[in-house]
Write an enzyme that holds these catalytic residues in place. Structure first.
Site, PDB file in Angstrom:
ATOM      1  N   SER A  32      23.610  32.068   2.870  1.00 55.73           N
ATOM      2  CA  SER A  32      24.386  31.186   1.981  1.00 55.73           C
ATOM      3  C   SER A  32      25.726  30.812   2.623  1.00 55.73           C
ATOM      4  O   SER A  32      26.146  29.651   2.594  1.00 55.73           O
ATOM      5  CB  SER A  32      24.661  31.891   0.650  1.00 55.73           C
ATOM      6  OG  SER A  32      23.464  32.118  -0.033  1.00 55.73           O
ATOM      7  N   ASP A  68      16.825  37.083  -4.671  1.00 56.86           N
ATOM      8  CA  ASP A  68      16.080  37.001  -3.405  1.00 56.86           C
ATOM      9  C   ASP A  68      15.506  38.359  -2.991  1.00 56.86           C
ATOM     10  O   ASP A  68      14.669  38.436  -2.094  1.00 56.86           O
ATOM     11  CB  ASP A  68      16.994  36.462  -2.297  1.00 56.86           C
ATOM     12  CG  ASP A  68      17.382  35.005  -2.539  1.00 56.86           C
ATOM     13  OD1 ASP A  68      16.664  34.316  -3.290  1.00 56.86           O
ATOM     14  OD2 ASP A  68      18.402  34.563  -1.985  1.00 56.86           O
TER      15      ASP A  68
END
Ligand code: S3P
Length: 666
Positions: free
Chosen positions: A25, A320
């Site tokens: 990210s 995730d």
């Protein structure tokens, strides 16, 4: 077909220190914010994975000067005004983050537009969640696929946007990030409310870049008319990647694993808390702050684990990591429930369905719910075949399960880990690694390295040996060809190819195991025929001469050898690529014989003596060039094949391999 991850049954001792690669990210955002700023951004420790390469390539296509991704590089941003429409579609490959964040950026750039394309998995993922608010702000978004399909291909046309207060029904950092980017690009104010807080890297990074934000428990507001300053980034290790090793250590029998440099942002640490709740011995050391994020070392030791319930506000904080936690639950005492996680159905695969189907196929007791699953743990060995659907996190979660004593798994597509963690198999083999300096653990796949000078017959011999032993042959040449194919396809003339222009193509190359070999894929497709074309053949040596390309190919080959038993032939295989291969063979033959063999292969007839003499001369020259790469490893067994038929060579190597297997108790 398959990659095998096996553990022979002896207790598993974990050991060493793993530094998982950079956070995905933060890596995407580091590139995007650097591209928006007017100034120089130095980026260190970025994640060089396929997803991040997709973002870099898209920004380059908009005119941003981003060099090949490496450990330490600079981006020379020239501000938003310098960003232009890309000439061709963005290839977002497998990356949802690339697509959604860049959709926001392009939406806010009046007069510019971009078409977004992706692989089959990404093309199925819903984009309405960004299209709806961006359209409300005034951007034009067109879905160009079949009617009713809100996925890629999609065209985003930027416009002068209006301010928006958006109440999102999902907690999504990608949607929040997209809207903040749209607001910044268009100079308007944006507020995003979320039911629970999603990961907040955008907010932290923007605050550090001089952007004023008002942040509450569940909302963020960007004030109108702000610019992003250029600020250097050091990317910490990805907690989602570290979770695979935390889980491995928690399930092992003995030892300790240190996971260093892990990002401990509280919006990301849900999995570590779940692990602790299940009984894992997980400690955090050396916690410190850098670049607006807290980072530290996780120290994880084996322990007995019990089931738990993961639901509600905790879900976005470990979204995730849920595939790994579900796999871990299959080895815990009691039952684990995952609820409120319907979002998993629209990730890189339908992760609820895929995790349930795979765990069930391995013999675990599981049940599927619309919004999650139940897993009841057991110590029974898990055996069977795992279908990843090309989903990196499934390959890694089941890879960890396969490394546990008694389990025996085959995985259809181990190469898909390149999406977020290209060196995963190598790290897994290091963590479960060697029990002593010389004695490889039974969990480490068998590697047979075959080296030798040009035309020593290594490639066809290696293929034959692999077939006889029923293991895969790795043709490193095919990876050079894949890279060359993409360089040719880019349209840049071969004379101007540089490592900087060629190496980024590696992001589009993954690999998959077929019955017999490790097969490189371009954009996740088998291009075997195209890779053998004459333009590729003519230019492959130019590409193979680049040190950076060689390093990249070696990394792929190493990853394959860390996942399954392989026979690998090439240059410097037993020395540089697999210095710890369990069997190393060095094939030689005198120059005359090598020249003769090469000509027989090329001409398909018996060559004349003058022809052989001429070819021999060329080989001597080639040997001189290759001198440093053709030295046998100290522990290699040299076979002079001058007077030996190929069948005899194969027989000798197979006998050595069988003796090696016996020695290792396989
Ligand atoms: C990400 C946000 C999450 C996460 C993804 C990366 C990001 O997705 O699953 O891997 O970098 O913003 P959502 O925003 O869809 O929850």
């Amino acid at each position: 077909m398959i990659g095998e991850v096996t553990h022979a049954g002896a207790p598993l001792t974990v050991q060493g220190t793993i530094r998982a690669p950079g956070d995905k990210s933060i890596s995407h955002r580091a590139l995007i914010f650097a591209a928006m700023a007017d100034g120089i951004t130095r980026i260190r420790d970025i994640l060089p994975s396929a997803d991040v390469h997709a973002t870099a390539a898209a920004l380059r296509a908009m005119g941003v000067d981003i060099p090949a991704l490496s450990e330490d590089f600079v981006v020379r941003g020239r501000g938003l005004a310098a960003l232009h429409s890309p000439e061709s579609a963005f290839d977002c490959a497998n990356s949802g983050t690339t697509t959604r964040l860049l959709a926001g950026l392009v939406a806010g750039l009046a007069g510019r537009d971009a078409r977004f394309e992706g692989d089959a998995s990404l093309s199925r993922r819903p984009m309405m969640r960004v299209a709806t608010p961006l359209t409300q702000m005034g951007a034009r978004i067109a879905f160009e696929g079949p009617p009713g399909h809100d996925g890629l291909p999609m065209r985003v046309t930027g416009a002068p946007l209006t301010a928006l207060h958006y109440v999102n029904v999902h907690a999504s950092a990608q949607v929040k990030g997209a809207l903040l980017l749209a607001g910044l690009a268009s100079g308007v104010s944006v507020t995003v409310d979320e039911p629970t807080r999603s990961r907040d890297h955008s907010e932290r990074m923007l605050l550090a870049r001089g952007v004023r934000l008002t942040i509450t428990d569940r909302s963020v507001t960007l004030a109108a008319g702000q610019t992003v300053e250029a600020v250097d980034v050091v990317v910490p290790s990805d907690p989602s990647s570290a979770t695979f090793f935390a889980a491995l250590a928690a399930m092992a029998d003995d030892g300790v694993l240190r996971l260093e440099n892990v990002c401990l942002n509280p919006t990301r640490t849900g999995a570590f808390e779940v692990l602790r709740r299940m009984g894992a011995r997980l400690e955090i050391e050396e916690e410190r702050e850098t670049g607006g994020e807290s980072i530290g070392t996780l120290v994880v030791r084996p322990s007995s684990l019990t089931g738990t319930t993961i639901e509600g506000a905790e879900i976005p904080r470990c979204i995730d990591e849920l595939p790994m936690l579900a796999c871990l639950a299959a080895r815990a005492h009691g039952t684990t429930y995952i609820r409120d996680a319907q979002e998993l159905r629209v990730k890189e695969s339908d992760r609820i369905k895929a995790v349930v189907a795979n765990l069930r196929a391995l013999g675990a007791d599981v049940e599927e719910y619309p919004d999650g699953l139940r897993v009841t743990g057991s110590r029974a060995p898990l055996r069977g075949h795992v279908v990843t659907h090309g989903d990196h996190r499934l390959a890694m979660a089941f890879g960890v399960l396969g490394a546990l004593p008694g389990n025996r798994l085959t995985i259809d597509d181990p190469g898909c880990v390149a999406v977020s963690y290209p060196t995963f198999w190598r790290d897994l083999s290091a963590a479960t690694g060697t029990t002593g300096p010389m004695e490889p653990s039974p969990s480490r796949p068998l590697v047979i390295a075959i080296d030798g000078p040009a035309a020593s017959g290594k490639s066809s011999t290696a293929q034959w040996v692999a077939k006889t032993l029923d293991v895969r042959h790795v043709d490193s040449g095919a990876f050079y060809r894949a890279m060359t194919y993409l360089a040719v396809e880019s349209g840049e003339p071969p004379e101007s190819w540089t490592p900087e222009s060629v190496i980024p193509h590696g992001a589009r190359i993954t690999w998959r195991l077929t019955e017999r070999s490790v097969l490189p894929l371009v954009d996740r497709r088998d291009q075997d025929e195209a890779l053998r074309g004459s333009t590729v053949t003519r230019n492959v040596s130019r590409v193979a001469a680049m040190a950076g390309v060689r390093a990249w190919v070696n990394e792929q080959v190493r990853a394959a050898g860390a996942a399954v038993d392989v026979v690998v032939d090439g240059r410097d295989i037993g020395t540089a690529v697999f210095p710890d291969a369990q069997l190393k063979v060095f094939l030689t033959a005198d120059t005359w014989e090598r020249a003769r063999r090469r000509l027989v292969q090329r001409l398909n007839r018996r060559p004349t003596d003058p022809e052989i003499a001429e070819e021999a001369e060329a080989l001597v020259a080639r040997d001189a060039q290759d001198a440093t790469q053709s030295v046998p490893a100290r522990d290699a067994i040299t076979i002079d094949t001058t007077t030996v038929t190929q069948a005899e060579q194969v027989e000798r190597i197979v006998a050595l391999a069988r003796a090696t297997r016996d020695r290792l108790g396989r």
